[in-house]
Design a protein around this motif. Sequence first.
Motif, PDB file in Angstrom:
ATOM      1  N   TYR A  83      14.728  36.456  79.874  1.00  0.00           N
ATOM      2  CA  TYR A  83      14.289  37.295  78.823  1.00  0.00           C
ATOM      3  C   TYR A  83      14.559  37.128  77.341  1.00  0.00           C
ATOM      4  N   ASP A  84      15.086  36.196  77.257  1.00  0.00           N
ATOM      5  CA  ASP A  84      14.986  35.731  75.636  1.00  0.00           C
ATOM      6  C   ASP A  84      14.749  34.233  75.604  1.00  0.00           C
ATOM      7  N   PHE A  85      13.267  33.757  75.236  1.00  0.00           N
ATOM      8  CA  PHE A  85      12.965  32.601  75.413  1.00  0.00           C
ATOM      9  C   PHE A  85      13.407  31.384  74.725  1.00  0.00           C
ATOM     10  N   ARG A  86      13.887  31.669  73.116  1.00  0.00           N
ATOM     11  CA  ARG A  86      14.378  30.843  72.691  1.00  0.00           C
ATOM     12  C   ARG A  86      15.713  30.383  73.092  1.00  0.00           C
ATOM     13  N   ASP A  87      16.616  31.381  73.568  1.00  0.00           N
ATOM     14  CA  ASP A  87      17.864  31.232  73.982  1.00  0.00           C
ATOM     15  C   ASP A  87      17.719  30.342  75.494  1.00  0.00           C
ATOM     16  N   ALA A  88      16.779  30.769  76.335  1.00  0.00           N
ATOM     17  CA  ALA A  88      16.571  29.962  77.525  1.00  0.00           C
ATOM     18  C   ALA A  88      16.044  28.813  77.229  1.00  0.00           C
ATOM     19  N   TYR A  89      15.378  28.490  76.189  1.00  0.00           N
ATOM     20  CA  TYR A  89      14.954  27.187  75.898  1.00  0.00           C
ATOM     21  C   TYR A  89      16.222  26.189  75.362  1.00  0.00           C
ATOM     22  N   ARG A  90      17.317  26.472  74.742  1.00  0.00           N
ATOM     23  CA  ARG A  90      18.481  26.029  74.670  1.00  0.00           C
ATOM     24  C   ARG A  90      19.334  25.884  75.848  1.00  0.00           C
ATOM     25  N   LYS A  91      19.408  26.723  76.774  1.00  0.00           N
ATOM     26  CA  LYS A  91      20.362  26.708  77.757  1.00  0.00           C
ATOM     27  C   LYS A  91      19.935  26.294  79.059  1.00  0.00           C
ATOM     28  N   THR A  92      18.739  26.140  79.591  1.00  0.00           N
ATOM     29  CA  THR A  92      17.754  25.835  80.620  1.00  0.00           C
ATOM     30  C   THR A  92      18.354  24.548  81.048  1.00  0.00           C
ATOM     31  N   GLN A  93      18.045  24.181  82.429  1.00  0.00           N
ATOM     32  CA  GLN A  93      18.187  22.681  82.733  1.00  0.00           C
ATOM     33  C   GLN A  93      17.197  21.787  81.895  1.00  0.00           C
ATOM     34  N   PRO A  94      17.819  20.547  81.770  1.00  0.00           N
ATOM     35  CA  PRO A  94      16.919  19.685  81.053  1.00  0.00           C
ATOM     36  C   PRO A  94      15.815  19.203  81.336  1.00  0.00           C
ATOM     37  N   GLY A  95      15.365  19.382  82.661  1.00  0.00           N
ATOM     38  CA  GLY A  95      13.956  19.010  83.404  1.00  0.00           C
ATOM     39  C   GLY A  95      13.095  20.006  83.075  1.00  0.00           C
ATOM     40  N   ILE A  96      13.461  21.167  82.800  1.00  0.00           N
ATOM     41  CA  ILE A  96      12.537  22.285  82.321  1.00  0.00           C
ATOM     42  C   ILE A  96      12.284  22.303  80.953  1.00  0.00           C
ATOM     43  N   VAL A  97      12.826  22.035  80.171  1.00  0.00           N
ATOM     44  CA  VAL A  97      12.552  21.799  78.673  1.00  0.00           C
ATOM     45  C   VAL A  97      10.897  21.103  78.208  1.00  0.00           C
ATOM     46  N   PRO A  98      10.647  20.045  79.018  1.00  0.00           N
ATOM     47  CA  PRO A  98       9.228  19.566  78.832  1.00  0.00           C
ATOM     48  C   PRO A  98       8.130  20.636  79.176  1.00  0.00           C
ATOM     49  N   TYR A  99       8.641  21.272  80.313  1.00  0.00           N
ATOM     50  CA  TYR A  99       7.590  22.035  80.690  1.00  0.00           C
ATOM     51  C   TYR A  99       7.366  23.450  79.689  1.00  0.00           C
ATOM     52  N   ILE A 100       8.466  23.716  78.839  1.00  0.00           N
ATOM     53  CA  ILE A 100       8.231  24.593  78.040  1.00  0.00           C
ATOM     54  C   ILE A 100       7.614  24.045  76.519  1.00  0.00           C
ATOM     55  N   GLU A 101       7.917  22.830  76.243  1.00  0.00           N
ATOM     56  CA  GLU A 101       7.419  22.183  75.064  1.00  0.00           C
ATOM     57  C   GLU A 101       5.745  22.008  75.485  1.00  0.00           C
ATOM     58  N   ARG A 102       5.533  21.702  76.405  1.00  0.00           N
ATOM     59  CA  ARG A 102       4.169  21.305  76.725  1.00  0.00           C
ATOM     60  C   ARG A 102       3.472  22.664  76.943  1.00  0.00           C
ATOM     61  N   GLU A 103       3.567  23.625  77.760  1.00  0.00           N
ATOM     62  CA  GLU A 103       2.925  24.865  78.091  1.00  0.00           C
ATOM     63  C   GLU A 103       2.948  25.766  77.061  1.00  0.00           C
ATOM     64  N   ALA A 104       3.973  25.972  76.307  1.00  0.00           N
ATOM     65  CA  ALA A 104       4.299  27.110  75.456  1.00  0.00           C
ATOM     66  C   ALA A 104       4.235  26.703  74.037  1.00  0.00           C
ATOM     67  N   GLY A 105       5.034  25.674  73.759  1.00  0.00           N
ATOM     68  CA  GLY A 105       5.559  25.320  72.608  1.00  0.00           C
ATOM     69  C   GLY A 105       6.940  25.929  72.213  1.00  0.00           C
ATOM     70  N   THR A 106       7.375  25.856  70.946  1.00  0.00           N
ATOM     71  CA  THR A 106       8.684  26.471  70.448  1.00  0.00           C
ATOM     72  C   THR A 106       8.580  27.051  69.205  1.00  0.00           C
ATOM     73  N   SER A 107       7.480  27.552  68.802  1.00  0.00           N
ATOM     74  CA  SER A 107       7.422  28.244  67.661  1.00  0.00           C
ATOM     75  C   SER A 107       7.967  29.706  67.829  1.00  0.00           C
TER      76      SER A 107
END
Length: 271
Positions: free
Chosen positions: A152-176
């Motif tokens: 429920y906090d996107f930026r915090d989840a980006y920092r803490k989630t499994q490494p394999g999920i990070v590329p999905y976030i960067e590709r689909e949503a970005g990190t702005s």
Amino acid sequence: MSEAAIDQPGTGDIDRMMLPCGDAVIEFFVKPPSGPGPHPAVLFVHGHQTELVRPGGRWPITRGYFDRAVTAGYVAASISMPGYGFTSGPPDFCGPRTQDAVRAGLAKLRSLSCVDPSKIALWGRSRGAVTAAMVATMEPDLCAVALLCGAYDFRDAYRKTQPGIVPYIEREAGTSEEAHRARSPLLFADLIKAPTIIVHGDRDDVCPPEHASELHRRLLANGTPVKLVMYAGADHWPPEDLINAEVDRFFAGWLRPTQTGPVAASERGPA
């Protein structure tokens, strides 16, 4: 319910429709219970799917969620998120296109003669929970919301989630910052008015469990009826039978016309 219905193998007596949503089309499934309506309704929002052919909104059907809802006397419905099933467009990781798809499903439900528009619940799991929580900030007339194992906090989840999920976030949503805000229901928790049950495992390494606790705290502070069920020792997939029983009881307290249940503030689930 024949409007735009498409005969699709594997859906049986469930209607499949393609709903317009801006420049997209949304795959939508619906099945009413027998007997005269209007009935309460539940819209299911699936999570991420790794299959080569992603089933999208068929997932709640094949997992038995439609049957459970219909047996309880609810109209069961689901949508396929962008990037899943036959909904058009690429996935945007719980972002505006996905949120719009869910809202299109809610609008369709409200238009059906078999549905009581004042008794509609929203159910989401993982990505679906993030999306459902964001939609709940925009849909104050929802009767109940179930959030299962979401972040429920996107930026915090980006920092803490499994490494394999990070590329999905960067590709689909970005990190702005804009991407962060559009997918962070914690920032808008004061807008969630519907009674809410939050279910999580305290060892979830995909979606941080502290997000569930913090969302629960903020909803309590805002006076929103809310229940937190945290399963000790559970990861991103707490025991499904226990989750189903919890959500069934919660929905019964708010969807049945004769009940408006007070709910416990929080609860620890078994390991």
